[in-house]
Design a protein around this motif. Structure first.
Motif, PDB file in Angstrom:
ATOM      1  N   ALA A  72       1.043  -1.840   0.077  1.00 37.88           N
ATOM      2  CA  ALA A  72       0.195   0.221   0.424  1.00 37.88           C
ATOM      3  C   ALA A  72       0.860   1.258   0.089  1.00 37.88           C
ATOM      4  O   ALA A  72       0.573   2.101  -0.295  1.00 37.88           O
ATOM      5  CB  ALA A  72      -1.065  -0.021   1.067  1.00 37.88           C
ATOM      6  N   VAL A  73       1.956   1.094   0.960  1.00 39.69           N
ATOM      7  CA  VAL A  73       2.310   2.448   0.912  1.00 39.69           C
ATOM      8  C   VAL A  73       3.289   3.022  -0.671  1.00 39.69           C
ATOM      9  O   VAL A  73       3.804   3.876  -1.192  1.00 39.69           O
ATOM     10  CB  VAL A  73       3.728   2.370   2.380  1.00 39.69           C
ATOM     11  CG1 VAL A  73       4.655   1.415   1.950  1.00 39.69           C
ATOM     12  CG2 VAL A  73       4.511   4.173   2.453  1.00 39.69           C
ATOM     13  N   LEU A  74       3.857   2.222  -1.155  1.00 36.39           N
ATOM     14  CA  LEU A  74       4.799   1.846  -2.225  1.00 36.39           C
ATOM     15  C   LEU A  74       3.752   2.713  -3.295  1.00 36.39           C
ATOM     16  O   LEU A  74       3.881   2.868  -4.783  1.00 36.39           O
ATOM     17  CB  LEU A  74       5.594   0.444  -2.760  1.00 36.39           C
ATOM     18  CG  LEU A  74       6.316   0.227  -1.766  1.00 36.39           C
ATOM     19  CD1 LEU A  74       7.454  -1.097  -2.117  1.00 36.39           C
ATOM     20  CD2 LEU A  74       7.711   0.716  -2.181  1.00 36.39           C
ATOM     21  N   ALA A  75       2.320   2.077  -3.363  1.00 39.17           N
ATOM     22  CA  ALA A  75       1.312   2.313  -4.257  1.00 39.17           C
ATOM     23  C   ALA A  75       1.217   3.582  -4.308  1.00 39.17           C
ATOM     24  O   ALA A  75       0.519   4.038  -5.179  1.00 39.17           O
ATOM     25  CB  ALA A  75       0.124   0.950  -4.308  1.00 39.17           C
ATOM     26  N   GLU A  76       1.079   3.994  -2.684  1.00 42.32           N
ATOM     27  CA  GLU A  76       0.612   5.711  -2.453  1.00 42.32           C
ATOM     28  C   GLU A  76       1.400   6.474  -3.168  1.00 42.32           C
ATOM     29  O   GLU A  76       1.528   7.074  -3.631  1.00 42.32           O
ATOM     30  CB  GLU A  76       0.332   5.639  -1.248  1.00 42.32           C
ATOM     31  CG  GLU A  76      -0.387   6.618  -0.053  1.00 42.32           C
ATOM     32  CD  GLU A  76      -1.794   6.992  -1.175  1.00 42.32           C
ATOM     33  OE1 GLU A  76      -2.211   8.077  -0.509  1.00 42.32           O
ATOM     34  OE2 GLU A  76      -2.708   6.173  -1.321  1.00 42.32           O
ATOM     35  N   LEU A  77       2.967   6.309  -3.028  1.00 40.65           N
ATOM     36  CA  LEU A  77       4.260   6.737  -2.737  1.00 40.65           C
ATOM     37  C   LEU A  77       3.704   7.123  -4.471  1.00 40.65           C
ATOM     38  O   LEU A  77       3.687   8.443  -5.066  1.00 40.65           O
ATOM     39  CB  LEU A  77       5.102   6.100  -2.699  1.00 40.65           C
ATOM     40  CG  LEU A  77       6.317   7.071  -3.363  1.00 40.65           C
ATOM     41  CD1 LEU A  77       6.880   8.402  -2.432  1.00 40.65           C
ATOM     42  CD2 LEU A  77       7.842   6.102  -3.250  1.00 40.65           C
ATOM     43  N   GLU A  78       4.159   5.805  -5.578  1.00 39.50           N
ATOM     44  CA  GLU A  78       3.865   6.682  -6.810  1.00 39.50           C
ATOM     45  C   GLU A  78       2.426   7.490  -7.302  1.00 39.50           C
ATOM     46  O   GLU A  78       2.845   7.489  -8.494  1.00 39.50           O
ATOM     47  CB  GLU A  78       3.129   5.089  -7.288  1.00 39.50           C
ATOM     48  CG  GLU A  78       4.395   4.005  -7.275  1.00 39.50           C
ATOM     49  CD  GLU A  78       4.854   2.731  -8.451  1.00 39.50           C
ATOM     50  OE1 GLU A  78       5.179   3.532  -9.823  1.00 39.50           O
ATOM     51  OE2 GLU A  78       4.449   2.040  -8.000  1.00 39.50           O
TER      52      GLU A  78
ATOM     53  N   GLU B 274      -2.616   8.439   6.683  1.00 40.20           N
ATOM     54  CA  GLU B 274      -4.054   7.931   6.490  1.00 40.20           C
ATOM     55  C   GLU B 274      -4.435   7.552   4.761  1.00 40.20           C
ATOM     56  O   GLU B 274      -5.193   6.692   4.954  1.00 40.20           O
ATOM     57  CB  GLU B 274      -4.797   9.751   6.279  1.00 40.20           C
ATOM     58  CG  GLU B 274      -4.578  10.850   7.161  1.00 40.20           C
ATOM     59  CD  GLU B 274      -3.363  10.790   7.906  1.00 40.20           C
ATOM     60  OE1 GLU B 274      -3.758  11.345   9.292  1.00 40.20           O
ATOM     61  OE2 GLU B 274      -2.535  10.708   7.233  1.00 40.20           O
ATOM     62  N   GLY B 275      -3.705   8.537   3.638  1.00 42.60           N
ATOM     63  CA  GLY B 275      -3.667   8.011   2.861  1.00 42.60           C
ATOM     64  C   GLY B 275      -3.372   6.071   2.734  1.00 42.60           C
ATOM     65  O   GLY B 275      -3.711   5.013   1.524  1.00 42.60           O
ATOM     66  N   VAL B 276      -2.278   5.795   3.321  1.00 40.50           N
ATOM     67  CA  VAL B 276      -1.448   4.589   3.038  1.00 40.50           C
ATOM     68  C   VAL B 276      -2.666   3.227   4.302  1.00 40.50           C
ATOM     69  O   VAL B 276      -3.270   2.643   3.010  1.00 40.50           O
ATOM     70  CB  VAL B 276      -0.167   4.184   3.976  1.00 40.50           C
ATOM     71  CG1 VAL B 276       0.084   2.603   4.310  1.00 40.50           C
ATOM     72  CG2 VAL B 276       0.299   5.008   2.987  1.00 40.50           C
ATOM     73  N   ALA B 277      -3.412   4.037   4.839  1.00 38.13           N
ATOM     74  CA  ALA B 277      -3.911   3.141   5.332  1.00 38.13           C
ATOM     75  C   ALA B 277      -5.448   2.529   4.929  1.00 38.13           C
ATOM     76  O   ALA B 277      -6.277   2.139   4.947  1.00 38.13           O
ATOM     77  CB  ALA B 277      -5.023   4.027   7.205  1.00 38.13           C
TER      78      ALA B 277
ATOM     79  N   ARG C 128      -5.398   3.335   1.333  1.00 34.18           N
ATOM     80  CA  ARG C 128      -5.284   2.264   0.657  1.00 34.18           C
ATOM     81  C   ARG C 128      -5.490   0.325   0.968  1.00 34.18           C
ATOM     82  O   ARG C 128      -5.771  -0.421  -0.115  1.00 34.18           O
ATOM     83  CB  ARG C 128      -4.254   2.667  -0.247  1.00 34.18           C
ATOM     84  CG  ARG C 128      -3.911   1.621  -2.272  1.00 34.18           C
ATOM     85  CD  ARG C 128      -2.229   2.021  -2.093  1.00 34.18           C
ATOM     86  NE  ARG C 128      -3.096   3.235  -2.832  1.00 34.18           N
ATOM     87  CZ  ARG C 128      -3.166   4.342  -3.643  1.00 34.18           C
ATOM     88  NH1 ARG C 128      -3.522   2.506  -4.436  1.00 34.18           N
ATOM     89  NH2 ARG C 128      -2.934   4.924  -4.364  1.00 34.18           N
ATOM     90  N   ALA C 129      -4.890   0.528   2.399  1.00 35.98           N
ATOM     91  CA  ALA C 129      -4.658  -0.997   2.715  1.00 35.98           C
ATOM     92  C   ALA C 129      -5.940  -1.636   2.960  1.00 35.98           C
ATOM     93  O   ALA C 129      -6.091  -2.342   3.480  1.00 35.98           O
ATOM     94  CB  ALA C 129      -3.757  -0.402   3.488  1.00 35.98           C
ATOM     95  N   GLY C 130      -6.768  -0.931   3.200  1.00 34.24           N
ATOM     96  CA  GLY C 130      -8.017  -0.995   4.106  1.00 34.24           C
ATOM     97  C   GLY C 130      -8.138  -1.030   5.435  1.00 34.24           C
ATOM     98  O   GLY C 130      -8.345  -2.379   5.985  1.00 34.24           O
ATOM     99  N   THR C 131      -7.100  -0.675   6.917  1.00 36.31           N
ATOM    100  CA  THR C 131      -7.463  -0.872   8.165  1.00 36.31           C
ATOM    101  C   THR C 131      -6.651   0.449   8.790  1.00 36.31           C
ATOM    102  O   THR C 131      -6.963   1.652   8.227  1.00 36.31           O
ATOM    103  CB  THR C 131      -5.534  -1.462   8.098  1.00 36.31           C
ATOM    104  OG1 THR C 131      -5.392  -2.276   9.536  1.00 36.31           O
ATOM    105  CG2 THR C 131      -4.685   0.112   7.441  1.00 36.31           C
ATOM    106  N   ALA C 132      -7.005   0.574   9.529  1.00 38.57           N
ATOM    107  CA  ALA C 132      -7.263   1.641  10.533  1.00 38.57           C
ATOM    108  C   ALA C 132      -6.047   2.556  10.341  1.00 38.57           C
ATOM    109  O   ALA C 132      -4.839   1.935  10.570  1.00 38.57           O
ATOM    110  CB  ALA C 132      -7.620   1.295  12.102  1.00 38.57           C
TER     111      ALA C 132
ATOM    112  N   THR D 132       6.335   7.656  11.530  1.00 38.32           N
ATOM    113  CA  THR D 132       6.025   8.368   9.626  1.00 38.32           C
ATOM    114  C   THR D 132       5.916   7.483   8.594  1.00 38.32           C
ATOM    115  O   THR D 132       6.078   6.076   8.574  1.00 38.32           O
ATOM    116  CB  THR D 132       7.453   8.864   9.617  1.00 38.32           C
ATOM    117  OG1 THR D 132       8.392   8.418   9.369  1.00 38.32           O
ATOM    118  CG2 THR D 132       7.207  10.080  10.430  1.00 38.32           C
ATOM    119  N   PRO D 133       5.117   7.997   7.827  1.00 36.89           N
ATOM    120  CA  PRO D 133       5.020   7.372   6.883  1.00 36.89           C
ATOM    121  C   PRO D 133       6.422   6.897   5.511  1.00 36.89           C
ATOM    122  O   PRO D 133       6.624   5.917   5.243  1.00 36.89           O
ATOM    123  CB  PRO D 133       4.384   8.315   5.147  1.00 36.89           C
ATOM    124  CG  PRO D 133       3.972   9.685   6.391  1.00 36.89           C
ATOM    125  CD  PRO D 133       4.271   9.394   7.583  1.00 36.89           C
TER     126      PRO D 133
END
Length: 201
Positions: free
Chosen positions: A19-25, A35-38, A40-44, A54-55
């Protein structure tokens, strides 16, 4: 966005890395958030903060987890083949989102010095990679003179792969990888081959 699920342990961590790699792209370094990573990953979001402050810390861990590890021939009996496979592994990794994340950090190194320093720690912790791993393996088993494995020689294959990409805008094919090994790396280390050692090819 992923749907919420009861993922735990390694499965959850792997999902957060992706999720963090996809959010970065999609968002870029400047807009990378927990918030964006969470989302995208469907988690809290609190799930992320339990482990990462930190992200950027999560991003660095994701890069480290995806960084490949070579497996040279245990008997060190196929130097040429192992070197070619190491360059193939480099190309495979270059297609992975983590490689693009590395490029994003290095491109903006002056804006994100802490991330750049953290990335160097990831690389230092991982140790040698690609052709350097292979060359050091053969030297450790007495097939090559360690003195021949200078930083320039260890970086030679990767540098030529990178130059090919810059010059042509494409990946080198199997023939070019073999040429890099045969015409550059092997000649560079043959001068330092241990005379009494077994053949390396």
């Amino acid at each position: 966005m992923a749907s919420r699920s009861r993922r735990r342990g390694a499965e959850l961590v792997a999902a957060l890395h992706a999720a963090v790699l996809a959010e970065l792209e999609e968002a870029g370094l400047g807009r990378l958030t927990m918030e964006g990573v969470a989302r995208r990953a469907g988690t809290a979001k609190t799930t992320l903060y339990r482990r990462w402050a930190t992200p950027g810390a999560l991003l660095l861990e994701a890069i480290g987890a995806a960084y490949p590890v070579e497996e040279p021939s245990p008997a060190a009996d196929d130097l040429r083949g192992d070197l070619i496979r190491a360059l193939e592994l480099l190309l495979e990794w270059s297609r992975h989102p983590s490689a693009r994340a590395v490029q994003a950090i290095l491109t903006e190194r002056h804006r994100y010095p802490e991330l750049t320093a953290g990335l160097q720690e990831v690389f230092d912790g991982a140790g040698s990679r690609f052709t350097a791993t292979v060359l050091r393996h053969y030297a450790r088993l007495g097939h090559l003179d360690p003195a021949a494995l200078t930083p320039v020689v260890e970086d030679l294959g990767e540098a030529l792969v990178l130059k090919y990409g810059i010059d042509t805008g494409s990946e080198p094919g199997p023939d070019r990888l073999a040429e890099i090994v045969d015409q550059a790396i092997l000649p560079a280390v043959r001068a330092g081959r241990v005379p009494t050692g077994p053949e390396s090819e």
